[in-house]
Structure formats: C-alpha cells, structure tokens
Design a protein around this motif. Structure first.
Motif: not given
Length: 309
Positions: A224-231
């Motif tokens: 939830h955090i890392l995946r959405n922060s990678l954009i």
C-alpha cells in the motif's frame, strides 16, 4: 491499450521531426567551415574542398541537406563521419558502452535510493532520517567532476579497488566506479523524492483503512505505501536513464569511457553535422520509447490508472 500506444506513436512523429530539424539547423548555423577545419593547419586545393563538400552534401542548401538526411534515416543510413567511418558503426561501438554504464548507474541509485528513502520516510524525524537528509543535501551540492576526481583518488589510487580509467573494450568491472559517480547525484534526489512520497502516502485514508482492518505492517508497507509511492520515483528514474543514455560527457571524459557522451562532444567540436544529428536522433527515439514504457508502467503501479479506448 493498443489504441493508446498507437496515439503515442503518432504523437512521436512530429516530436522526432521537430527535434531533428532544430538540431540540424543549429549544426548548420555553427560558425566556421567544418571542411576547412578538417584539414587543420594545412591548406588543401580548392578542388579537394569542393569534393569533400559534395561527398557530404555540404554544397547543397540547408533544406536539401535536411531532407537528404531524413531520407537516409528512414532507410537506416545515418551518414558518414568526416573520418570516413559510417555513423552507424560509431553508434554500434559507443552505444553498448553507454547502455551498460547507464544501467549500472540506474540500478545503483534505484536500489539504494529507494531503500534509504523508504526507511527515512517511515522513520520521519529520527536520527537515520536526519542523517541522510544532510548527506543527500551535500551530494546534491557537489559538482559531478568533484565527485569523480575524489572517487578516482580515494577508490582508485589510495585504496586500489577500481581502475582510475576505463580499459580497452570497457569491461563491466571498469564501469563500476564511473557508474557510482553518475548515480551519486541522482541517488540523493531519489532518497528525498521517495521519502517525501512515502510520508505523503502513509497519511492517506486507504493506508489508515488497511491498518484498521488488521493488516500487518509487512503487508501495508510494500503493497500500500511503497507501491503507491513509486510513481514519481519511476518518472524520475526514466528521465534520468534517458539523460544517462544521451551520455554523461564530463564523467565519460574523466574516466576515459568510450561512450556516446565523449564521442558526441568530439563530433560537436569538429563540426561533424551527420554524426551529431544522427546521435541526437537516436537519443530522441530512446526518450520517446522510455516515456511510453513509463506511462504503461503507471497502470501496473497504480490500479486506479486506466487508459480509455
């Protein structure tokens, strides 16, 4: 998805034509005669000068030169350098070296930058976070040639871990130190970008909802955090990879890397229009492809992103 890719490819055509036209115009408008400069201090007969100009179409008007260049590009002919070597052969020699160097640099900055940025964001305000904020600020402030010379002296001369210059054939072990130097500045940017993105994402409602449902932190952080922060990080990495593919002229010069950057700089100094424009054309194509791949990757990183038919 297919329609989106087709539209992006169609949009790339005017970008490619406009870029090559501007570059060709700027090369054409450069002061001096590249043919005369080719002979150095010697003064060749006028017949020789005319023959050289005719061979490279330099006796034609600007628009004719440009159209002949475009016709050659669409046929896979990038022209011939003033040394008589086909530009395609020069690209074949230099491009793999720069590609290896760029991939190494991006891998270094991606792995360490995202990992440290993630930990800093999760431990906002702690000693680890404050320390790497200071370190990243120092790295961003340093010119790349200073980092290169210090790295050469410390790791190459004093410790002897790496060669100070790249040897013949540019083996992968010789490219590690130049890659570290290239990754240094971008590493600092990625740390700060990942940290800010993790802090922002960690405060979103969907993260709090996932925590309230009893999901473990091991599940919340990567999914939830890392995946959405990678954009934003992926966007920066893609642009940085394109910049590295154009060639890090300073770093390649210091470490004697026979890559695109050093070759392009030498071609500009000699006024070799075909070499300069052909190199830039290939780099523009790389930029366009990378941007398309990044847009497609957005849908993987964020399920909310979908492309309409």
């Amino acid at each position: 998805m297919a329609g989106y890719i087709a539209r992006r490819l169609l949009q790339a055509i005017p970008v490619l034509l406009g870029t090559t036209f501007l570059i060709y115009f700027m090369v054409f408008a450069m002061p001096g005669d590249p043919v005369v400069a080719l002979f150095g201090d010697k003064t060749p007969p006028p017949q020789v000068l005319e023959a050289v100009r005719e061979r490279y179409n330099l006796d034609q008007p600007f628009i004719v030169q440009y159209l002949l260049f475009l016709a050659g590009i669409f046929q896979g002919d990038f022209g011939v350098s003033f040394s008589g070597q086909p530009v395609s052969e020069i690209l074949a020699e230099t491009f793999p070296v720069t590609l290896r160097l760029a991939i190494l640099a991006v891998l270094i900055e991606m792995v360490f930058g995202i990992a440290i940025g993630l930990v800093s964001g999760l431990r906002k305000g702690g000693i680890f976070d404050a320390s790497f904020l200071v370190v990243s600020l120092i790295l961003i402030s340093l010119p790349v040639f200073v980092v290169a010379f210090v790295a050469q002296y410390v790791f190459g001369i004093q410790l002897g871990w790496f060669r100070t210059t790249v040897g013949p054939g540019a083996p992968i072990q010789d490219l590690i130190l130049p890659a570290i130097v290239l990754a240094t500045i971008s590493f600092a940017q990625i740390v700060r970008l990942t940290r800010a993105s993790v802090i922002d994402t960690g405060g979103q409602d969907f993260v709090r909802t996932a925590a309230s449902k009893g999901l473990s932190r091991r599940r919340i952080v990567p999914v939830h955090i890392l995946r959405n922060s990678l954009i934003p990080v992926v966007t920066y990495l893609a642009v940085d990879f394109g910049v590295l593919m154009v060639g890090a002229t300073v770093t390649e010069g210091i470490f004697n890397v026979p890559g695109v950057g050093r070759t392009l700089y030498q071609a500009i100094i000699r006024g070799e229009g075909p070499t300069v424009v052909s190199f830039v054309t290939v780099m523009v194509l790389i930029y366009l492809v990378i941007n398309l791949l990044v847009d497609l990757l957005y849908a993987v990183l964020d399920p909310r992103i979908r492309y309409a038919k």
